[in-house]
Design an enzyme around this catalytic site. Structure first.
Site, PDB file in Angstrom:
ATOM      1  NE  ARG A  27      -3.686   0.241   2.347  1.00  0.00           N
ATOM      2  CZ  ARG A  27      -4.912   0.272   1.858  1.00  0.00           C
ATOM      3  NH1 ARG A  27      -5.471  -0.825   1.406  1.00  0.00           N
ATOM      4  NH2 ARG A  27      -5.604   1.397   1.826  1.00  0.00           N
ATOM      5  CD1 TRP A  74       2.722   5.325  -3.306  1.00  0.00           C
ATOM      6  CD2 TRP A  74       1.312   7.046  -3.200  1.00  0.00           C
ATOM      7  NE1 TRP A  74       2.590   5.819  -4.574  1.00  0.00           N
ATOM      8  CE2 TRP A  74       1.724   6.883  -4.541  1.00  0.00           C
ATOM      9  CE3 TRP A  74       0.422   8.069  -2.893  1.00  0.00           C
ATOM     10  CZ2 TRP A  74       1.266   7.714  -5.567  1.00  0.00           C
ATOM     11  CZ3 TRP A  74      -0.030   8.902  -3.916  1.00  0.00           C
ATOM     12  CH2 TRP A  74       0.391   8.702  -5.237  1.00  0.00           C
ATOM     13  CG  ASN A 100      -4.588   6.161   3.202  1.00  0.00           C
ATOM     14  OD1 ASN A 100      -4.039   6.867   2.364  1.00  0.00           O
ATOM     15  ND2 ASN A 100      -5.265   5.069   2.877  1.00  0.00           N
ATOM     16  CD  GLU A 487      -4.717  -4.984 -17.410  1.00  0.00           C
ATOM     17  OE1 GLU A 487      -4.234  -5.460 -16.361  1.00  0.00           O
ATOM     18  OE2 GLU A 487      -5.235  -3.851 -17.461  1.00  0.00           O
ATOM     19  CE  LYS A 491      -1.674  -5.898 -14.836  1.00  0.00           C
ATOM     20  NZ  LYS A 491      -2.203  -4.548 -14.848  1.00  0.00           N
ATOM     21  CD  GLU A 494       0.000  -1.614 -13.470  1.00  0.00           C
ATOM     22  OE1 GLU A 494      -0.789  -1.185 -12.613  1.00  0.00           O
ATOM     23  OE2 GLU A 494      -0.095  -2.754 -13.965  1.00  0.00           O
ATOM     24  CG  HIS A 510      -6.362   6.494 -38.637  1.00  0.00           C
ATOM     25  ND1 HIS A 510      -7.061   7.235 -39.561  1.00  0.00           N
ATOM     26  CD2 HIS A 510      -6.794   5.212 -38.773  1.00  0.00           C
ATOM     27  CE1 HIS A 510      -7.893   6.449 -40.222  1.00  0.00           C
ATOM     28  NE2 HIS A 510      -7.753   5.209 -39.764  1.00  0.00           N
ATOM     29  CE  LYS A 609      -3.923  -4.997  -5.750  1.00  0.00           C
ATOM     30  NZ  LYS A 609      -3.708  -5.528  -7.095  1.00  0.00           N
TER      31      LYS A 609
END
Length: 614
Positions: A27, A74, A100, A487, A491, A494, A510, A609
């Site tokens: 986290r 974070w 938080n 996706e 990944k 990330e 295009h 996360k």
């Protein structure tokens, strides 16, 4: 996005707090800190970096005491540093806060407090809370203000989102915690209580929990807990049992949580469909939707909201629901939904997709829909989460905790549930019995087909090694696999820190095709489906520009080997279900690329996360 834990009981708090931080580090991992209160004495340590750095700092220190709070950060306000790490404290070093969220009016409050003589030691918005609480405690010399009352009055002065836990060395028998827009869960053990922002920190102690609602505060002492609102009106909550095991939140022998969760995807599909397929009738049973059954009968439009991977899953669902259920669907960024004026009618429903159920933007979109009287639905993994409690009806994933920052099994489960919704709504309209049964049969076969892909996972590793020095990638797909291209690119960005873009294949010429050369490889998702020939044309256009191509193709397609540089095969399934299979090689490719490039797979830089702040 930070991790909060507080403990009060009969055991030594420090070891419990540190284990909780370790379990919640996904986290946030910019810095960490803890404070233990022992007989009116605060034992306070902070350190920049991972929880391991804090563990090294406190080694050999006297941390006796059975009450304390801790935090893994974070960063939002203030760079990652020891001074900005939590807990933050007041001028006297007696009141300690972990937080938080974001206090939006912190600067005005800080300016006022400085004028009143308060000294600030950090750049955080959180420190304002410590000083506001200090001010309440010391404002009336004639009357002792309890810690709980001081926290309550301080919270009335702030705007923004928060999940907080507060202790004071002048009150060594209480922890005060509160939430508004950021999750907090109370764990009830035998002669001990724990408060945390994440179930994973509570699992080692107890499976009995209470979820706090927005605007609620809980005061913990050594015998009991009391939940109130900010007006001190007592609230009653029924305790629930967590259905996750402690083992499910551990690596189980895998090097990384991400790889473990990729390998869990056959079981994730099993869990997502278990008890929901009615093969004889060619339909599905979704018990979580029954309470909205009457309103669903009038549904003529669906708006899906989500962020990141959840939104990509929603885009796959858009294709499914429109083709098989005849239901008009729009997919929105949850972050934008509340800031525009979407055209919603009484026969519209808003479907929120969130693994954690705590994504701030998605919660805001959900609340905006409810404010307009719109039916709200959810696809959520975490029972008791804010999205789960706020929506009118929904479907749980039931896939256990997802710890890796990069989501894998949640995406697959979300797409599976969207396929269930397609059958659910389709059979209410024009979908035939045969079509419903065919989809159900293919869903039942998916775990075995995923196993086939995972069995060849090691063959993807050398492909990743081959391309590990590439600085850019395009991911291309058409129709159902266009969202999978998004996706796959996500990944790679990330966890491997490689610039990657996901595109509809037809969009390439295009404009983006101008970027292609021998140093700009392309991944194309090309199952044998209704747009196969279109994708073949895209490959020829790409190869004409000298770019290398990796193809994700259907087993048995030998032709593709002549056209591309590398091929990864997936089993054949219904076109609508191919994203569930085609995404898995892309997950593995990103994973092996990240490992090859020396990246920290489970804790990618700048990410955490669950995004619980705007």
């Amino acid at each position: 996005m930070c991790g909060i834990i507080g403990y009060i009981g009969k055991r030594q708090a420090a070891s419990i707090l540190m284990e909780g931080l370790t379990r919640m580090e996904y986290r946030g991992y910019d810095s960490a800190g803890l404070v233990v209160i022992d007989k009116n004495r605060a034992k306070f340590f902070k350190e920049k970096g991972r929880v391991a750095a804090l563990k090294g700092k406190i080694a050999g220190q006297d941390l006796s005491g059975s009450l304390g709070i801790a935090h893994t950060r974070w960063a939002t306000h203030g760079e990652p540093s020891e001074r900005n790490a939590h807990p933050q404290c007041d001028c006297q070093g007696k009141i300690f806060v972990v937080h938080n969220g974001i206090i939006e009016n912190y600067q005005a409050l800080k300016d006022q407090l400085i004028q009143e003589g308060h000294k600030f030691a950090s750049d955080t918005d959180t420190e304002v809370l410590a000083h506001l609480i200090e001010k309440q405690v010391t404002s009336d010399k004639e009357q002792v203000t309890s810690l709980a009352q001081a926290v309550r009055e301080a919270l009335k002065k702030i705007t923004g989102a928060y999940g907080i836990a507060v202790v004071s060395s002048d009150d060594p028998d209480h922890i005060v915690a509160a939430r508004f827009g950021s999750p907090l869960v109370l764990g009830i053990g035998q002669d001990e209580l724990v408060i945390a922002s994440d179930l994973t920190a509570i699992l080692p102690l107890t499976s009995k929990v209470v979820y706090l609602d927005d605007g609620e505060m809980v005061t913990l002492n050594r015998e009991k807990y009391t939940i109130t609102d900010l007006e001190n009106r007592e609230k009653n909550h029924q305790a629930q049992n967590i259905d996750w095991t402690m083992e499910a939140a551990e690596k189980g022998g895998y090097e990384h949580f991400m790889l473990k969760e990729i390998m869990e995807q056959p079981q994730a599909v099993v869990n997502s469909i278990r008890g929901r397929l009615v093969e004889k009738e060619g339909t599905v049973k979704l018990g979580g939707l029954e309470r909205a059954n009457g309103r669903l009968n009038d549904l003529d439009r669906l708006v899906i909201v989500g962020m990141g991977t959840a939104r990509n899953a929603g885009l796959v669902g858009e294709y499914m629901l429109e083709e098989y259920a005849g239901l008009p669907v729009e997919v929105e960024y949850a972050s934008e939904f509340a800031y525009r004026k979407p055209l919603l009618t009484a026969s519209t429903a808003v479907l929120a997709i969130s693994q954690s159920g705590e994504t701030a933007d998605t919660i805001m979109a959900l609340k905006e829909a409810k404010r307009k009287g719109i039916l709200t639905l959810g696809i959520i993994n975490v029972t008791g989460s804010t999205v789960a409690r706020e929506n009118d009806a929904g479907v749980y994933n039931h896939i256990g905790p997802e710890i890796a920052v990069a989501s894998t099994k949640a995406f697959v489960s979300q797409v599976v549930i969207l396929s269930l919704l397609s059958v659910y709504f389709g059979r209410r309209k024009d979908m035939s019995l045969v079509t419903g049964q065919r989809i159900i049969n293919e869903l039942e076969d998916l775990p075995e087909k995923i196993d086939c892909i995972l069995d060849i996972a090691e063959t993807i590793k050398p492909i990743a090694e081959k391309y590990k020095s590439a600085k850019h990638f395009f991911f291309l797909g058409r129709k159902y696999n266009f969202p999978v291209a998004l996706e796959g690119a996500l990944k790679l960005k990330e966890i491997a820190y490689v610039h990657a873009e996901g595109y509809n294949g037809a969009e390439l010429k295009h404009g983006p095709i101008a970027m292609l050369d021998e140093n700009f490889p392309v991944v194309i998702i090309i199952p044998t489906d209704s747009v196969y020939e279109k994708n073949i044309n895209h490959i020829k256009e790409i190869k004409a520009r000298g770019a290398r191509v990796i193809a994700v193709a259907t087993e048995g397609n030998e032709e593709i080997k002549k056209l591309v540089d590398d091929v990864i095969y997936i089993p054949k399934t219904l076109e609508m279900l191919t994203p569930i299979l085609s995404v898995i090689p892309l997950q593995l490719f990103a994973y092996y690329m990240a490992v090859a490039r020396g990246c920290d797979v489970d804790k990618p830089r700048n990410l955490a996360k669950s995004v619980t702040v705007e």
